[in-house]
Design an enzyme around this catalytic site. Structure first.
Site, PDB file in Angstrom:
ATOM      1  N   CYS A 119      -8.713   3.451   6.028  1.00 64.42           N
ATOM      2  CA  CYS A 119      -7.785   3.781   4.937  1.00 64.42           C
ATOM      3  C   CYS A 119      -8.396   3.470   3.565  1.00 64.42           C
ATOM      4  CB  CYS A 119      -6.532   2.941   5.189  1.00 64.42           C
ATOM      5  SG  CYS A 119      -5.572   2.574   3.773  1.00 64.42           S
ATOM      6  N   HIS A 147       2.633   2.641  11.426  1.00 62.52           N
ATOM      7  CA  HIS A 147       1.531   2.593  12.394  1.00 62.52           C
ATOM      8  C   HIS A 147       1.515   3.806  13.320  1.00 62.52           C
ATOM      9  CE1 HIS A 147       0.678  -1.380  11.120  1.00 62.52           C
ATOM     10  NE2 HIS A 147       1.697  -1.967  11.708  1.00 62.52           N
ATOM     11  N   GLU A 166      -0.858   0.487  16.044  1.00 62.08           N
ATOM     12  CA  GLU A 166      -1.526   1.694  15.513  1.00 62.08           C
ATOM     13  C   GLU A 166      -2.572   2.207  16.507  1.00 62.08           C
ATOM     14  OE1 GLU A 166      -3.666   1.438  11.646  1.00 62.08           O
ATOM     15  OE2 GLU A 166      -5.150   2.658  12.692  1.00 62.08           O
ATOM     16  N   SER A 190       1.136  -5.222   3.307  1.00 63.72           N
ATOM     17  CA  SER A 190       2.578  -5.246   3.593  1.00 63.72           C
ATOM     18  C   SER A 190       3.277  -6.411   2.881  1.00 63.72           C
ATOM     19  CB  SER A 190       2.803  -5.312   5.102  1.00 63.72           C
ATOM     20  OG  SER A 190       2.035  -6.354   5.660  1.00 63.72           O
ATOM     21  N   CYS A 233       2.043   6.742   8.486  1.00 70.98           N
ATOM     22  CA  CYS A 233       1.235   6.881   7.266  1.00 70.98           C
ATOM     23  C   CYS A 233       0.270   8.068   7.413  1.00 70.98           C
ATOM     24  CB  CYS A 233       0.438   5.598   7.061  1.00 70.98           C
ATOM     25  SG  CYS A 233      -0.733   5.748   5.709  1.00 70.98           S
ATOM     26  N   CYS A 265       0.862  -1.177   0.000  1.00 73.47           N
ATOM     27  CA  CYS A 265       0.000   0.000   0.000  1.00 73.47           C
ATOM     28  C   CYS A 265       0.905   1.235   0.000  1.00 73.47           C
ATOM     29  CB  CYS A 265      -0.881   0.008   1.246  1.00 73.47           C
ATOM     30  SG  CYS A 265       0.087   0.180   2.752  1.00 73.47           S
ATOM     31  N   THR A 270      -7.437   2.037  11.068  1.00 76.72           N
ATOM     32  CA  THR A 270      -7.477   2.272   9.609  1.00 76.72           C
ATOM     33  C   THR A 270      -7.753   1.017   8.781  1.00 76.72           C
ATOM     34  OG1 THR A 270      -5.078   1.973   9.519  1.00 76.72           O
ATOM     35  CG2 THR A 270      -5.889   4.245   9.666  1.00 76.72           C
ATOM     36  N   HIS A 281      -3.018  -3.562  19.080  1.00 78.83           N
ATOM     37  CA  HIS A 281      -2.297  -3.261  17.831  1.00 78.83           C
ATOM     38  C   HIS A 281      -1.523  -1.944  17.989  1.00 78.83           C
ATOM     39  CE1 HIS A 281      -1.526  -2.272  13.640  1.00 78.83           C
ATOM     40  NE2 HIS A 281      -1.710  -3.545  13.384  1.00 78.83           N
ATOM     41  N   HIS A 294       4.452  -6.132   9.294  1.00 75.76           N
ATOM     42  CA  HIS A 294       4.233  -7.488   9.801  1.00 75.76           C
ATOM     43  C   HIS A 294       4.359  -8.474   8.643  1.00 75.76           C
ATOM     44  CE1 HIS A 294       1.792  -5.423  13.169  1.00 75.76           C
ATOM     45  NE2 HIS A 294       3.060  -5.500  13.464  1.00 75.76           N
TER      46      HIS A 294
HETATM   47  S1  SF4 Z   1      -3.233   3.201   6.728  1.00 79.55           S
HETATM   48 FE1  SF4 Z   1      -3.529   2.201   4.739  1.00 79.55          FE
HETATM   49  S2  SF4 Z   1      -2.003   3.138   3.362  1.00 79.55           S
HETATM   50 FE2  SF4 Z   1      -1.422   3.599   5.498  1.00 79.55          FE
HETATM   51  S3  SF4 Z   1      -0.011   1.991   6.073  1.00 79.55           S
HETATM   52 FE3  SF4 Z   1      -2.019   1.337   6.777  1.00 79.55          FE
HETATM   53  S4  SF4 Z   1      -2.827   0.105   5.094  1.00 79.55           S
HETATM   54 FE4  SF4 Z   1      -1.115   1.263   4.282  1.00 79.55          FE
END
Ligand code: SF4
Length: 287
Positions: free
Chosen positions: A201, A80, A132, A272, A102, A20, A169, A130, A48
């Protein structure tokens, strides 16, 4: 979709595979820094995906498990993102941070901070463990929690009047809206105010839609990606609701028995997973 036709079997690759935008950007930064400095550390695994991590290790990228584990004076953080508390802890140790957060994650962090500052309890639809989600929660400065169902409402002393809801996301959009509907049913009480922000996302939305569309036409789906990758597991879960599906990290995991009697095989991949691993899977399938 790219189709490879065999005498008895058709193999199709989903429209959206390969890194991505956010992962590609993070890896580009990391490779550049590693090459310039002859190596660099990352805080936790930057993606990951074992195959990608092995390639990065070959150019001198080392993974520090936590802040105590960082040996050098520079660290690269993953796509993340991290919490402001963790950022401060690293800076207090005079370690320079190169962030690869991101932009979609950053958008969720900003939304969480603004909601918390405006007096909302911030509910993040996502996995509390997680990285993120831990990072986004940090931006609420104690005024947030993460959940995957509405059971937490029963544990609150009282239902807050102002509730802000956003999503990790990589969650499935329909699961997020179901979660929001449940919260409206249980927590939208008299004089309440709810703010719902879509922080899913765009890449993940398109990837999931392309995978489901392909799965609908296939006898078997192979989802290529890390066994611990959240978005890869979600893709596999979605495809398995449509057709027989297996999550594999590499072509070596394909069992010949899976292919018996199958005429149409679809291949998709997590955000990923590098395209080379996907192509190796495609090549390994009977032509
Ligand atoms: S938010 Fe979307 S574009 Fe950004 S790293 Fe995660 S999967 Fe990839």
């Amino acid at each position: 979709m790219v189709a490879k036709k065999a005498s008895r079997m058709t193999i199709e690759k989903a429209d959206k595979v390969g890194f991505c935008f956010g992962v590609k950007r993070a890896i580009d930064v990391l490779e550049k820094v590693a090459r310039e400095r002859g190596g660099v550390e990352t805080l936790g695994a930057v993606v990951h995906n074992r195959q990608v991590l092995q390639k990065l290790a070959a150019i001198g990228v080392k993974v520090a498990k936590n802040v105590d584990d960082i040996r050098g004076d520079v660290v690269v953080t993953s796509s993340h993102g991290i919490s402001p508390q963790l950022e401060e802890e690293i800076k207090d140790r005079n370690i320079e941070i190169i962030s690869t957060t991101c932009p979609f994650v950053l958008r969720a962090q900003v939304a969480a901070r603004r909601l918390a500052e405006a007096g909302f309890l911030v509910i993040i639809y996502g996995d509390a463990e997680h990285p993120e989600v831990r990072g986004i929660l940090g931006w609420t400065k104690g005024r947030g929690l993460a959940a995957l169902d509405d059971k937490f409402i029963a544990r609150l002393d009282q239902i807050p009047r102002r509730i802000g809801i956003l999503s990790q996301t990589t969650q499935v959009p329909t699961h997020f809206t179901d979660f929001v509907k449940k919260l409206i049913d249980t927590a939208f009480i008299r004089d309440s105010e709810m703010r719902i922000i879509d922080t899913i996302c765009h890449d993940i939305r398109e990837r999931q839609a392309a995978a489901i569309e392909l799965a609908g036409q296939m006898d078997l789906m192979l989802v290529v990606g890390g066994h611990h990758s959240a978005n890869t597991n979600r893709l596999a879960e979605l495809c398995s609701q449509v057709t027989e599906t297996y999550l594999i990290e590499t072509a070596a995991e394909i069992q010949p028995s899976w292919l018996e009697g199958k005429r149409r095989i679809g291949v998709t991949a997590g955000a990923s997973t590098d395209e080379q691993t996907v192509n190796e899977v495609l090549k390994s399938l009977p032509a």
